[in-house]
Design an enzyme around this catalytic site. Structure first.
Site, mmCIF file in Angstrom:
data_model
loop_
_atom_site.group_PDB
_atom_site.id
_atom_site.type_symbol
_atom_site.label_atom_id
_atom_site.label_comp_id
_atom_site.label_asym_id
_atom_site.label_seq_id
_atom_site.Cartn_x
_atom_site.Cartn_y
_atom_site.Cartn_z
ATOM 1 N N ARG A 60 -7.179 -13.504 9.823
ATOM 2 C CA ARG A 60 -6.129 -13.958 8.905
ATOM 3 C C ARG A 60 -6.464 -15.301 8.275
ATOM 4 O O ARG A 60 -6.014 -15.617 7.188
ATOM 5 C CB ARG A 60 -4.798 -14.118 9.646
ATOM 6 C CG ARG A 60 -4.127 -12.855 10.043
ATOM 7 C CD ARG A 60 -2.755 -13.174 10.657
ATOM 8 N NE ARG A 60 -2.185 -12.022 11.314
ATOM 9 C CZ ARG A 60 -1.556 -11.035 10.690
ATOM 10 N NH1 ARG A 60 -1.420 -11.062 9.386
ATOM 11 N NH2 ARG A 60 -1.061 -10.028 11.372
ATOM 12 N N ASP A 108 -4.886 -9.194 8.117
ATOM 13 C CA ASP A 108 -5.684 -9.135 9.339
ATOM 14 C C ASP A 108 -6.302 -7.771 9.611
ATOM 15 O O ASP A 108 -5.946 -6.771 9.001
ATOM 16 C CB ASP A 108 -4.795 -9.496 10.532
ATOM 17 C CG ASP A 108 -3.822 -8.383 10.877
ATOM 18 O OD1 ASP A 108 -3.848 -7.897 12.019
ATOM 19 O OD2 ASP A 108 -3.011 -7.980 10.010
ATOM 20 N N ASP A 118 0.829 -1.204 0.000
ATOM 21 C CA ASP A 118 0.000 0.000 0.000
ATOM 22 C C ASP A 118 0.866 1.257 0.000
ATOM 23 O O ASP A 118 1.207 1.760 -1.050
ATOM 24 C CB ASP A 118 -1.054 -0.018 1.101
ATOM 25 C CG ASP A 118 -0.495 -0.332 2.480
ATOM 26 O OD1 ASP A 118 0.728 -0.271 2.684
ATOM 27 O OD2 ASP A 118 -1.292 -0.637 3.365
ATOM 28 N N VAL A 124 -8.298 -4.674 3.444
ATOM 29 C CA VAL A 124 -8.584 -6.077 3.151
ATOM 30 C C VAL A 124 -8.130 -6.992 4.280
ATOM 31 O O VAL A 124 -7.162 -6.700 4.996
ATOM 32 C CB VAL A 124 -7.944 -6.510 1.821
ATOM 33 C CG1 VAL A 124 -8.599 -5.801 0.649
ATOM 34 C CG2 VAL A 124 -6.446 -6.272 1.817
#
Length: 157
Positions: free
Chosen positions: A146, A140, A84, A134
């Site tokens: 997860r 997580d 990201d 997400v």
């Protein structure tokens, strides 16, 4: 499978080390390694912290678990669940380069390009997504979810 075949095609004459960034990339790394038709590849792991218990990066990255493998003159495939801001990947790329890796390729399941704060190379990408948060398949929300066998989006209530 497609990423594994592409990696095998690109690195067919090398013995790559797949490095997963824990904890989010562990499932992706294992599935990617199984899908890469090379007879000689290795796995290792490292962990960095930048999120804490938030859904956004703190902007500070620190190494909390190091590799066990000497990477001098090795081809490394850095496996990330999601790229990201680019801060963690940039930090890890600098670290691996300082240790003498011959080459470093970045493989990510998900690329959140709209969230990028600094540019980082992505050599192998599963999907490009937006800025949504997400979870699942290793990723997580405050250490939860997860274990979902799929990638989901956290929606605000």
């Amino acid at each position: 499978r497609e990423l594994g075949v592409q990696i095998a095609r690109d690195l067919h004459d090398q013995r790559p080390l797949f490095v997963a960034v824990l904890k989010g990339a562990c499932m992706f790394q294992c599935d990617l390694a199984r899908a890469t038709p090379l007879s000689d590849l290795e796995l290792d792991f490292l962990a960095v912290a930048s999120y804490g218990h938030s859904q956004t990066s703190s902007g500070t990255v620190k190494l909390i678990m190091d590799l066990r493998t000497d990477i001098k003159d090795r081809t490394v495939v850095l496996c990330e669940g999601v790229v990201d801001s680019g801060l963690s990947v940039s930090f890890i790329l600098d670290l691996l380069a300082s240790r003498g890796a011959r080459s470093i390729k970045v493989a990510t399941l998900l690329d959140k390009a709209p969230c990028r704060k600094i540019p980082v190379p992505i050599d192998y990408c599963g999907w490009r997504i937006g800025s949504e948060f997400v979870i699942g398949y290793g990723m997580d929300d405050k250490e939860r979810l997860r274990n979902l066998p799929y990638v989901g989006v956290v929606e605000e209530a």
